[in-house]
Design an enzyme around this catalytic site. Structure first.
Site: not given
Length: 353
Positions: A20, A71, A101, A177, A219, A239
Site C-alpha cells: 500500500m 490485487q 491485510c 505470507h 521477511g 516486499g
C-alpha cells in the site's frame, strides 16, 4: 467447476509484493527495469473503488510492466467478479484477492485477513471471479494471498482446510505470507514483524499439495534467503526488501534468469526516457523519485543520493538534471574508495610530517 489457469513457472520464481502507498505504476516500471523476469503486483484496490472510482488513476498501467497482477480487496463475490472483469479489461495478467491485510480499516470492511475465518466466502468469491472471466473468454488466473492464520489460531488443520476449500473453487496459486495476522493489539507494521515466521508451513503445503503453485512471502531480506525458498516452493515474493534495497531485485533476476549485471547508475540512466515522458505528461518528479531513494542503500554516497532527490524533487521545474546531479555526486563518492589513502601515496616520513 472451472479451474483458474496456471501461471507459467518461470513467472513465479521472483515477484514483488503488493504494498500500500508504494507499488504504484511508477514503482512497478522501476522494478521492471531492474528485474525483467519478476512478477509485479499493484497496491490493494477495493472492488468498490475499481467499479466506482477513478480507474485512470487506480488502474494505471504501463505496457512495460507485464506480467503484472491487480490485487483486489473485498468480500462480496458479485462485486469482486465485476472488478475482476474490469481489471482484466485494463490489461492485468492476474487477479489476486487479499486475504492477509490486518489493518483496522480492512477489518471494519470484513475483508483482508478477516477472510481467513470465512473460507467458504473466499471460495465463493474465487468461483465468482473465475466464472466471470471465463464468461468473457478471458484466460487470466485468479489467485490468493493469505496468512497462516488469524490471532492465536496455530492449527495446521485449519490452515490446510482453508487452502483446500479455496482450491476446490478453482484457485491454483497461493502466496503464503508465512506468519499469522493479529487483528487486535498489533499495528499493520507490527503485523509484518512481530508474529513469528513459519516458512515450514508453506513448504509442507507444497509437499502435501504439489498440484498447487505456492509462493513464499514474508521477511525475505537477502539474496541467500530468497534463493533458499526456491528449494521448497515455486517462488519467492519480496516486499519491503525489494523497495528499500531495489538493487537486490536486479541481482536476483540476473542470478536466477541470466543476463549481465548492470551498475546502479546504468540501470537508473536507462529509466531516463520513461521519466522524461512522464514529466512531459505533467507528472511531478517527486512522484517517481520517491521510489528510487533506496537504489544506493548501503553504498558509499547513498545518503547523498537520497538527500539530493528528497530535497529537490518537490520543487517546481525539477527534471532529469536533478537525478543526474544525485548520480554524479554519488558516483564521485564511490570513485574516492579506489584512491589510495594518504599514507599509501606518501613515504613514511612524509606521512608523519
Amino acid at each position: 467447476m472451472t479451474v483458474s489457469p496456471a501461471i507459467p513457472p518461470s513467472q513465479l520464481r521472483l515477484s514483488v509484493a503488493p504494498m500500500m502507498d508504494w507499488t504504484d505504476t511508477h514503482c512497478r516500471v522501476f522494478h521492471r527495469h531492474l528485474a525483467p523476469h519478476a512478477r509485479l503486483y499493484t497496491e490493494m484496490v477495493h472492488a468498490n473503488a475499481v467499479i466506482h472510482g477513478d480507474r485512470s488513476r487506480l488502474l494505471a498501467l504501463d505496457p512495460v510492466e507485464h506480467p503484472v497482477a491487480l490485487q483486489l480487496g473485498g468480500s462480496e463475490p458479485g462485486l469482486l467478479a465485476q472488478a475482476a472483469q474490469i481489471g482484466t479489461a485494463h490489461g492485468f495478467d492476474e487477479i489476486n484477492l487479499n486475504c492477509g491485510c490486518p489493518s483496522d480499516r480492512v477489518q471494519a470492511g470484513r475483508f483482508g485477513a478477516c477472510l481467513m475465518r470465512e473460507p467458504q466466502l473466499v471460495a465463493d468469491s474465487v468461483a465468482a471471479m473465475v466464472a466471470a472471466l471465463e464468461d468473457r473468454g478471458v484466460d487470466v488466473p485468479v489467485t490468493i494471498k493469505c496468512r497462516l492464520g488469524v490471532d492465536d489460531d496455530h492449527d495446521w488443520g485449519h490452515f490446510l482446510a482453508f487452502i483446500d476449500t479455496v482450491a476446490a473453487a478453482g484457485c491454483r496459486m497461493f502466496v503464503i505470507h508465512a506468519r499469522n495476522a493479529w487483528l487486535q493489539g498489533l499495528s499493520p507494521k507490527e503485523n509484518r514483524e512481530v508474529p513469528p515466521l513459519r516458512y515450514d508451513w508453506a513448504y509442507q503445503l507444497k509437499r502435501e499439495r504439489p498440484q498447487l503453485q505456492i509462493i513464499v512471502n514474508g521477511g525475505i531480506a537477502t539474496h541467500e534467503e530468497a534463493t533458499q525458498h526456491l528449494e521448497h516452493a515455486d517462488g519467492a515474493m519480496l516486499g519491503r526488501a525489494a523497495y528499500h534495497d531495489p538493487y537486490l531485485l536486479h541481482r536476483l533476476d540476473v542470478a536466477w534468469f541470466g543476463g549481465a549485471l548492470k551498475t546502479r547508475g546504468e540501470l537508473l540512466r536507462g529509466l531516463r526516457p520513461y521519466i522524461e515522458s512522464q514529466l512531459a505528461r505533467g507528472v511531478h518528479l517527486k512522484h517517481i523519485t520517491r521510489h528510487l531513494l533506496g537504489l544506493f542503500a548501503g553504498e558509499r554516497g547513498g545518503r547523498a543520493f537520497r538527500q539530493v532527490l528528497s530535497e529537490g524533487a518537490h520543487k517546481s521545474g525539477a527534471d532529469w538534471s536533478l537525478i543526474e546531479q544525485a548520480l554524479s555526486l554519488t558516483e564521485s563518492s564511490q570513485d574516492m574508495r579506489d584512491e589510495p589513502a594518504l599514507g599509501q601515496t606518501l613515504g613514511s616520513g612524509q606521512a608523519r610530517a
